[in-house]
Design an enzyme around this catalytic site. Structure first.
Site, PDB file in Angstrom:
ATOM      1  N   SER A 106       0.813  -1.217   0.000  1.00 14.46           N
ATOM      2  CA  SER A 106       0.000   0.000   0.000  1.00 14.46           C
ATOM      3  C   SER A 106       0.844   1.264   0.000  1.00 14.46           C
ATOM      4  O   SER A 106       0.318   2.365   0.122  1.00 14.46           O
ATOM      5  CB  SER A 106      -0.929   0.020   1.222  1.00 14.46           C
ATOM      6  OG  SER A 106      -0.191  -0.003   2.419  1.00 14.46           O
ATOM      7  N   THR A 118      -1.551   3.782   4.580  1.00 16.34           N
ATOM      8  CA  THR A 118      -0.527   4.797   4.461  1.00 16.34           C
ATOM      9  C   THR A 118       0.516   4.580   5.545  1.00 16.34           C
ATOM     10  O   THR A 118       0.191   4.067   6.597  1.00 16.34           O
ATOM     11  CB  THR A 118      -1.199   6.177   4.709  1.00 16.34           C
ATOM     12  OG1 THR A 118      -2.221   6.352   3.755  1.00 16.34           O
ATOM     13  CG2 THR A 118      -0.209   7.309   4.650  1.00 16.34           C
ATOM     14  N   THR A 174       2.005   7.171   0.434  1.00 14.65           N
ATOM     15  CA  THR A 174       1.097   6.062   0.129  1.00 14.65           C
ATOM     16  C   THR A 174       1.008   5.823  -1.377  1.00 14.65           C
ATOM     17  O   THR A 174       1.323   6.708  -2.178  1.00 14.65           O
ATOM     18  CB  THR A 174      -0.315   6.372   0.661  1.00 14.65           C
ATOM     19  OG1 THR A 174      -1.159   5.242   0.502  1.00 14.65           O
ATOM     20  CG2 THR A 174      -0.927   7.557  -0.069  1.00 14.65           C
ATOM     21  N   ARG A 214      -7.269   9.639  -8.772  1.00 15.90           N
ATOM     22  CA  ARG A 214      -7.796   9.805  -7.418  1.00 15.90           C
ATOM     23  C   ARG A 214      -6.663  10.157  -6.472  1.00 15.90           C
ATOM     24  O   ARG A 214      -5.585   9.593  -6.500  1.00 15.90           O
ATOM     25  CB  ARG A 214      -8.475   8.523  -6.958  1.00 15.90           C
ATOM     26  CG  ARG A 214      -9.038   8.582  -5.523  1.00 15.90           C
ATOM     27  CD  ARG A 214      -8.084   8.007  -4.499  1.00 15.90           C
ATOM     28  NE  ARG A 214      -8.654   8.032  -3.141  1.00 15.90           N
ATOM     29  CZ  ARG A 214      -7.976   7.700  -2.053  1.00 15.90           C
ATOM     30  NH1 ARG A 214      -6.702   7.349  -2.145  1.00 15.90           N
ATOM     31  NH2 ARG A 214      -8.549   7.741  -0.859  1.00 15.90           N
ATOM     32  N   VAL A 215      -6.923  11.138  -5.605  1.00 14.24           N
ATOM     33  CA  VAL A 215      -5.971  11.543  -4.576  1.00 14.24           C
ATOM     34  C   VAL A 215      -6.690  11.541  -3.235  1.00 14.24           C
ATOM     35  O   VAL A 215      -7.794  12.093  -3.126  1.00 14.24           O
ATOM     36  CB  VAL A 215      -5.386  12.944  -4.862  1.00 14.24           C
ATOM     37  CG1 VAL A 215      -4.496  13.407  -3.715  1.00 14.24           C
ATOM     38  CG2 VAL A 215      -4.598  12.926  -6.166  1.00 14.24           C
ATOM     39  N   THR A 219      -4.468   7.724   8.754  1.00 13.09           N
ATOM     40  CA  THR A 219      -4.465   6.590   7.843  1.00 13.09           C
ATOM     41  C   THR A 219      -5.887   6.094   7.681  1.00 13.09           C
ATOM     42  O   THR A 219      -6.750   6.358   8.512  1.00 13.09           O
ATOM     43  CB  THR A 219      -3.549   5.467   8.370  1.00 13.09           C
ATOM     44  OG1 THR A 219      -3.474   4.414   7.410  1.00 13.09           O
ATOM     45  CG2 THR A 219      -4.058   4.906   9.692  1.00 13.09           C
ATOM     46  N   GLY A 220      -6.143   5.386   6.592  1.00 10.76           N
ATOM     47  CA  GLY A 220      -7.484   4.859   6.357  1.00 10.76           C
ATOM     48  C   GLY A 220      -8.129   5.478   5.137  1.00 10.76           C
ATOM     49  O   GLY A 220      -7.451   5.788   4.157  1.00 10.76           O
ATOM     50  N   GLY A 273      -9.144   8.105   2.997  1.00  9.63           N
ATOM     51  CA  GLY A 273      -8.713   9.492   2.888  1.00  9.63           C
ATOM     52  C   GLY A 273      -9.824  10.477   2.647  1.00  9.63           C
ATOM     53  O   GLY A 273      -9.763  11.622   3.110  1.00  9.63           O
TER      54      GLY A 273
END
Length: 327
Positions: free
Chosen positions: A82, A184, A202, A212-213, A235-236, A238
């Site tokens: 990841s 991340t 990440t 995608r960001v 993290t997780g 976004g």
């Protein structure tokens, strides 16, 4: 009589001052109460990253250098799917990377949707130090990286390509929490000089739409540092962190006097409330925050179980499991 009243008044004031002084001294941070150096990072892969950062911190190095060196270890590990090299691609089979970095002077640098570069965190630092901008994206970020001497290479490893081709058979896009396919490495550190810095990097959600960001390269969302107060990283999912400018919120809550753990919890619960109000299923969302203040106190909170973070101080390097909302 007037002289006697004045004497009693002065005596009372002096007594009050003596009574208050120990309380003030107890509340004020002193060199003896600050726990430093210290470094925190997200997930199990944070243990290896912390080791790299600790080498710099333990020798009196700067927090900025430590967090860059630490996350580069994860970026270069093809087994961590990841982040960086070996990261799972988007739905078009392209590995796109996001990263940001922030130092004790509020200098910031960021890259998003960057391809072909092993260490986006170092490109982000170059953006911070060598350009008048704070963020470069896509082809522009790649062009800049190559101009700075970064090597162009293929980041799609055979295992990740194989998984992607298998996914194409159904093209079913549904991120699953806690399998680290959309997570991340975020790292925050306090050095021996009492200065804070942070880094976040990440490869984003597996099989995302191209372009995608998430929150990771966005200062104030995936990372924020205020050298007077503290630092936080996330993290997780976004999109949910961006929705509340998550890490800036955590730092501002610490500014109000909340402990790192309580600040992380309040930010996470804000996501919980917004998710419920939007009619979304909370079980499909995971967000975890970690935070560190100027005293070296740290804490974390997440929406559901399964998240952990690594912490390295003079007592060693270890994993910590935070409290969470969904029981």
């Amino acid at each position: 009589m007037s002289a006697r009243r004045e004497f009693l008044k002065n005596a009372a004031l002096a007594s009050a001052a003596l009574a208050v002084k120990p309380i003030l001294e107890m509340d004020l941070p002193t060199g003896k109460t600050v726990k430093k150096p210290i470094v925190l990072s997200t997930w199990d892969f944070g243990l290896k990253a912390n080791e790299g950062a600790w080498k710099i911190l333990n020798s009196g190095g700067r927090a900025l250098d430590a967090v860059e060196a630490g996350v580069k270890i994860t970026e270069a590990d093809p087994n961590e799917r990841s982040v960086g090299y070996g990261g799972r691609p988007d739905r078009d089979g392209r590995v796109t990377l996001d990263a940001c970095i922030m130092d004790e002077f509020a200098n910031i640098g960021s890259v998003a949707c960057l391809e072909h570069i092993m260490h986006p965190i170092s490109v982000a630092r170059a953006v911070m130090e060598k350009t008048p901008h704070v963020m470069l994206v896509g082809e522009g970020a790649l062009t800049f990286a190559l101009s700075q001497g970064f090597k162009k290479e293929n980041l799609l490893t055979e295992p990740s390509e194989k998984e992607w081709k298998e996914w194409l058979k159904t093209s079913n896009y549904k991120p699953i929490v806690n399998i680290e396919n959309h997570d991340t490495i975020g790292m925050i550190a306090l050095d021996a000089n009492g200065n804070l810095s942070g880094a976040c990097t990440t490869s984003g959600m597996a099989y995302k739409m191209h372009g995608r960001v998430g929150d990771s390269p966005i200062i104030g969302a995936g990372l924020y540092v205020d050298n007077e107060i503290g630092a936080a990283t996330a993290t997780g999912h976004g999109e949910e962190v961006i929705r509340i400018a998550g890490c800036h919120l955590v730092v501002e809550l610490m500014r109000q006097g909340k402990s790192p753990e309580k600040a992380c919890k309040e930010a996470a619960l804000r996501i919980v409330d917004i998710t419920k109000n939007r009619g979304k299923n909370l079980k499909d969302i995971q967000v975890g925050f970690i935070a560190l203040n100027k005293k070296g106190e740290h804490g974390s909170y997440c929406i559901q179980g399964g998240f952990s973070y690594a912490m390295h101080d003079e007592s060693g390097n270890r994993m910590i499991t935070p409290e969470f909302y969904l029981k």
